[in-house]
Enzyme design. Structure first.
Site: not given
Ligand code: C5J
Length: 223
Positions: A27, A132, A165
Protein backbone atom coordinates in the site's frame (compact mmCIF):
# COMPACT_ATOMS: atom_id res chain seq x y z
CA UNK A 1 22.65 -16.09 -5.57
CA UNK A 2 23.26 -18.85 -3.02
CA UNK A 3 20.48 -21.33 -2.24
CA UNK A 4 20.03 -19.82 1.19
CA UNK A 5 20.34 -16.21 2.31
CA UNK A 6 20.56 -15.59 6.05
CA UNK A 7 19.64 -12.21 7.50
CA UNK A 8 20.57 -11.36 11.12
CA UNK A 9 17.18 -10.63 12.66
CA UNK A 10 15.13 -10.40 15.80
CA UNK A 11 14.51 -12.90 17.48
CA UNK A 12 17.04 -15.04 15.54
CA UNK A 13 18.51 -15.19 12.00
CA UNK A 14 16.00 -15.44 9.15
CA UNK A 15 17.07 -17.90 6.45
CA UNK A 16 15.32 -18.04 3.07
CA UNK A 17 15.74 -19.42 -0.43
CA UNK A 18 15.69 -16.42 -2.82
CA UNK A 19 14.00 -18.55 -5.48
CA UNK A 20 11.15 -19.22 -3.02
CA UNK A 21 10.81 -15.70 -1.62
CA UNK A 22 9.00 -12.50 -2.50
CA UNK A 23 9.35 -8.90 -1.42
CA UNK A 24 5.89 -7.60 -0.56
CA UNK A 25 5.41 -3.83 -0.83
CA UNK A 26 2.17 -2.99 0.93
CA UNK A 27 0.00 0.00 0.00
CA UNK A 28 2.67 2.58 -0.85
CA UNK A 29 -0.14 4.60 -2.43
CA UNK A 30 -0.65 8.35 -2.67
CA UNK A 31 -3.82 7.81 -0.60
CA UNK A 32 -1.67 6.93 2.43
CA UNK A 33 1.60 8.76 1.84
CA UNK A 34 0.62 12.08 0.27
CA UNK A 35 -1.59 14.96 1.42
CA UNK A 36 -5.20 14.96 0.23
CA UNK A 37 -5.73 11.20 0.45
CA UNK A 38 -7.40 8.65 2.70
CA UNK A 39 -4.70 8.81 5.40
CA UNK A 40 -5.01 12.55 5.77
CA UNK A 41 -8.83 12.47 5.81
CA UNK A 42 -8.51 10.34 8.96
CA UNK A 43 -6.54 13.13 10.64
CA UNK A 44 -3.04 11.70 10.19
CA UNK A 45 0.24 13.49 9.51
CA UNK A 46 1.12 11.65 6.30
CA UNK A 47 4.59 13.20 6.27
CA UNK A 48 5.62 10.64 8.90
CA UNK A 49 5.41 7.85 6.34
CA UNK A 50 7.83 9.43 3.88
CA UNK A 51 10.87 8.21 5.86
CA UNK A 52 10.10 4.74 4.53
CA UNK A 53 10.64 5.72 0.89
CA UNK A 54 14.50 5.91 0.60
CA UNK A 55 15.28 2.60 2.38
CA UNK A 56 12.45 0.90 0.51
CA UNK A 57 13.81 2.18 -2.81
CA UNK A 58 17.20 0.66 -1.92
CA UNK A 59 15.59 -2.64 -0.85
CA UNK A 60 13.66 -2.76 -4.14
CA UNK A 61 16.79 -2.17 -6.22
CA UNK A 62 18.72 -4.93 -4.41
CA UNK A 63 15.76 -7.34 -4.51
CA UNK A 64 15.28 -6.85 -8.24
CA UNK A 65 19.02 -7.27 -8.84
CA UNK A 66 18.93 -10.55 -6.88
CA UNK A 67 16.11 -11.81 -9.11
CA UNK A 68 13.69 -12.12 -6.18
CA UNK A 69 9.97 -11.76 -6.95
CA UNK A 70 8.45 -8.37 -6.09
CA UNK A 71 4.72 -8.00 -5.38
CA UNK A 72 2.93 -4.71 -4.67
CA UNK A 73 -0.47 -4.28 -3.05
CA UNK A 74 -3.01 -1.46 -3.12
CA UNK A 75 -5.93 -1.01 -0.76
CA UNK A 76 -9.03 0.31 -2.46
CA UNK A 77 -12.48 -0.26 -3.84
CA UNK A 78 -14.40 -0.64 -7.06
CA UNK A 79 -15.92 2.62 -8.36
CA UNK A 80 -19.43 1.47 -7.32
CA UNK A 81 -18.07 0.59 -3.83
CA UNK A 82 -19.77 -2.82 -4.06
CA UNK A 83 -16.69 -4.39 -2.43
CA UNK A 84 -16.63 -1.90 0.45
CA UNK A 85 -18.50 -3.17 3.50
CA UNK A 86 -20.97 -0.54 4.77
CA UNK A 87 -19.23 -0.71 8.15
CA UNK A 88 -15.94 0.39 6.55
CA UNK A 89 -17.71 3.18 4.68
CA UNK A 90 -19.38 4.45 7.87
CA UNK A 91 -16.32 4.15 10.11
CA UNK A 92 -14.99 7.16 11.97
CA UNK A 93 -15.41 10.85 11.35
CA UNK A 94 -13.16 11.50 8.34
CA UNK A 95 -13.16 14.83 6.52
CA UNK A 96 -13.94 12.87 3.32
CA UNK A 97 -15.33 9.34 3.13
CA UNK A 98 -14.24 6.49 0.87
CA UNK A 99 -15.61 7.29 -2.61
CA UNK A 100 -15.91 11.05 -2.02
CA UNK A 101 -14.12 13.30 -4.53
CA UNK A 102 -10.84 14.63 -3.12
CA UNK A 103 -7.89 16.56 -4.48
CA UNK A 104 -6.34 13.36 -5.86
CA UNK A 105 -9.55 11.81 -7.15
CA UNK A 106 -12.18 9.76 -5.34
CA UNK A 107 -10.85 8.59 -1.96
CA UNK A 108 -9.52 5.01 -1.99
CA UNK A 109 -11.17 4.11 -5.31
CA UNK A 110 -9.41 1.97 -7.89
CA UNK A 111 -8.31 3.78 -11.01
CA UNK A 112 -8.04 7.15 -9.28
CA UNK A 113 -4.72 9.02 -9.13
CA UNK A 114 -4.65 8.90 -5.32
CA UNK A 115 -5.17 5.15 -5.28
CA UNK A 116 -2.04 4.41 -7.27
CA UNK A 117 1.45 3.66 -5.99
CA UNK A 118 3.75 6.66 -5.56
CA UNK A 119 6.12 7.35 -8.44
CA UNK A 120 9.23 6.76 -6.31
CA UNK A 121 8.21 3.12 -5.79
CA UNK A 122 6.42 2.45 -9.08
CA UNK A 123 6.20 -1.25 -9.94
CA UNK A 124 8.65 -2.38 -12.62
CA UNK A 125 7.37 -4.09 -15.77
CA UNK A 126 6.11 -7.57 -14.97
CA UNK A 127 5.79 -7.05 -11.20
CA UNK A 128 2.47 -8.15 -9.75
CA UNK A 129 0.10 -5.57 -8.31
CA UNK A 130 -2.59 -7.04 -6.05
CA UNK A 131 -5.70 -4.94 -5.42
CA UNK A 132 -7.27 -5.64 -2.04
CA UNK A 133 -10.46 -4.33 -0.44
CA UNK A 134 -9.32 -4.95 3.12
CA UNK A 135 -6.38 -4.39 5.40
CA UNK A 136 -4.92 -7.84 4.88
CA UNK A 137 -3.32 -8.77 1.56
CA UNK A 138 -4.84 -12.28 1.60
CA UNK A 139 -8.51 -11.41 2.21
CA UNK A 140 -10.53 -11.43 -1.07
CA UNK A 141 -7.42 -11.51 -3.28
CA UNK A 142 -5.71 -14.33 -5.11
CA UNK A 143 -2.44 -13.76 -3.27
CA UNK A 144 -2.25 -17.13 -1.54
CA UNK A 145 -2.86 -19.03 -4.80
CA UNK A 146 -0.35 -16.80 -6.63
CA UNK A 147 2.36 -17.44 -4.03
CA UNK A 148 1.70 -21.19 -3.92
CA UNK A 149 1.72 -21.50 -7.70
CA UNK A 150 5.17 -19.88 -7.72
CA UNK A 151 6.48 -22.00 -4.84
CA UNK A 152 6.99 -18.97 -2.61
CA UNK A 153 7.41 -19.77 1.08
CA UNK A 154 9.11 -16.67 2.52
CA UNK A 155 7.96 -13.06 2.46
CA UNK A 156 10.05 -9.97 3.06
CA UNK A 157 7.41 -7.46 4.11
CA UNK A 158 7.53 -3.67 3.65
CA UNK A 159 5.06 -0.80 3.27
CA UNK A 160 2.40 0.95 5.30
CA UNK A 161 1.02 1.08 7.85
CA UNK A 162 2.90 -1.05 10.34
CA UNK A 163 0.08 -1.73 12.78
CA UNK A 164 -2.73 -1.96 10.23
CA UNK A 165 -2.10 -3.45 6.76
CA UNK A 166 1.41 -4.73 7.49
CA UNK A 167 0.35 -6.44 10.72
CA UNK A 168 -2.85 -7.85 9.23
CA UNK A 169 -0.93 -9.23 6.26
CA UNK A 170 1.83 -10.76 8.37
CA UNK A 171 -0.73 -12.44 10.64
CA UNK A 172 -2.66 -13.76 7.63
CA UNK A 173 0.56 -15.00 6.01
CA UNK A 174 1.80 -16.61 9.22
CA UNK A 175 -1.46 -18.54 9.62
CA UNK A 176 -1.09 -19.81 6.04
CA UNK A 177 2.40 -21.12 6.71
CA UNK A 178 4.56 -18.38 5.21
CA UNK A 179 7.65 -17.13 7.03
CA UNK A 180 7.76 -13.34 7.17
CA UNK A 181 10.69 -11.00 7.66
CA UNK A 182 9.56 -7.41 8.29
CA UNK A 183 12.07 -4.69 7.40
CA UNK A 184 11.77 -2.23 10.29
CA UNK A 185 12.81 0.93 8.43
CA UNK A 186 10.78 -0.02 5.34
CA UNK A 187 7.47 -0.08 7.22
CA UNK A 188 5.88 3.05 8.62
CA UNK A 189 3.16 4.25 10.94
CA UNK A 190 1.42 7.57 11.59
CA UNK A 191 2.07 6.79 15.29
CA UNK A 192 5.67 6.40 16.53
CA UNK A 193 4.52 4.31 19.52
CA UNK A 194 2.59 1.91 17.27
CA UNK A 195 5.65 1.58 15.03
CA UNK A 196 7.81 0.54 17.96
CA UNK A 197 5.29 -1.75 19.60
CA UNK A 198 4.02 -3.14 16.29
CA UNK A 199 7.50 -4.34 15.39
CA UNK A 200 8.12 -5.69 18.88
CA UNK A 201 4.85 -7.68 18.73
CA UNK A 202 5.93 -9.48 15.55
CA UNK A 203 9.25 -10.75 16.93
CA UNK A 204 8.13 -11.35 20.53
CA UNK A 205 7.62 -14.84 21.97
CA UNK A 206 10.26 -16.39 19.75
CA UNK A 207 8.88 -14.80 16.58
CA UNK A 208 5.16 -15.34 17.17
CA UNK A 209 4.29 -13.83 13.76
CA UNK A 210 7.73 -13.49 12.16
CA UNK A 211 11.13 -11.82 12.21
CA UNK A 212 12.28 -8.19 12.17
CA UNK A 213 15.50 -6.84 10.65
CA UNK A 214 16.70 -3.54 9.20
CA UNK A 215 16.99 -2.95 5.47
CA UNK A 216 20.74 -2.62 6.02
CA UNK A 217 20.89 -6.17 7.39
CA UNK A 218 18.80 -7.42 4.45
CA UNK A 219 20.94 -5.62 1.86
CA UNK A 220 24.16 -6.92 3.38
CA UNK A 221 22.85 -10.48 3.38
CA UNK A 222 21.81 -10.18 -0.28
CA UNK A 223 25.22 -8.87 -1.30
C1 C5J B 1 -3.12 0.54 5.54
C2 C5J B 1 -4.93 1.72 6.63
N1 C5J B 1 -2.58 0.35 4.36
N2 C5J B 1 -4.17 2.16 7.61
N3 C5J B 1 -4.40 1.02 5.59
O1 C5J B 1 -2.48 0.36 6.56
O2 C5J B 1 -6.11 1.97 6.60
Amino acid sequence: MPDTVTVPADPYPFAFDPARAALLVIDMQRDFVEPGGFGETLGNDVGLLRAVIPPLQAALVATRAAGITVIHTREGHLPDLSDCPPAKLRRGEPTLRIGDPGPKGRILVRGEYGHDIIGELAPADGELVIDKPGKGSFYATGLDETLRSRGIESLVVTGVTTEVCVHTTVREANDRGYECLVLADCVGSYFPDFQRHGLAMIAAQGGIFGWVATSGQYLKALS
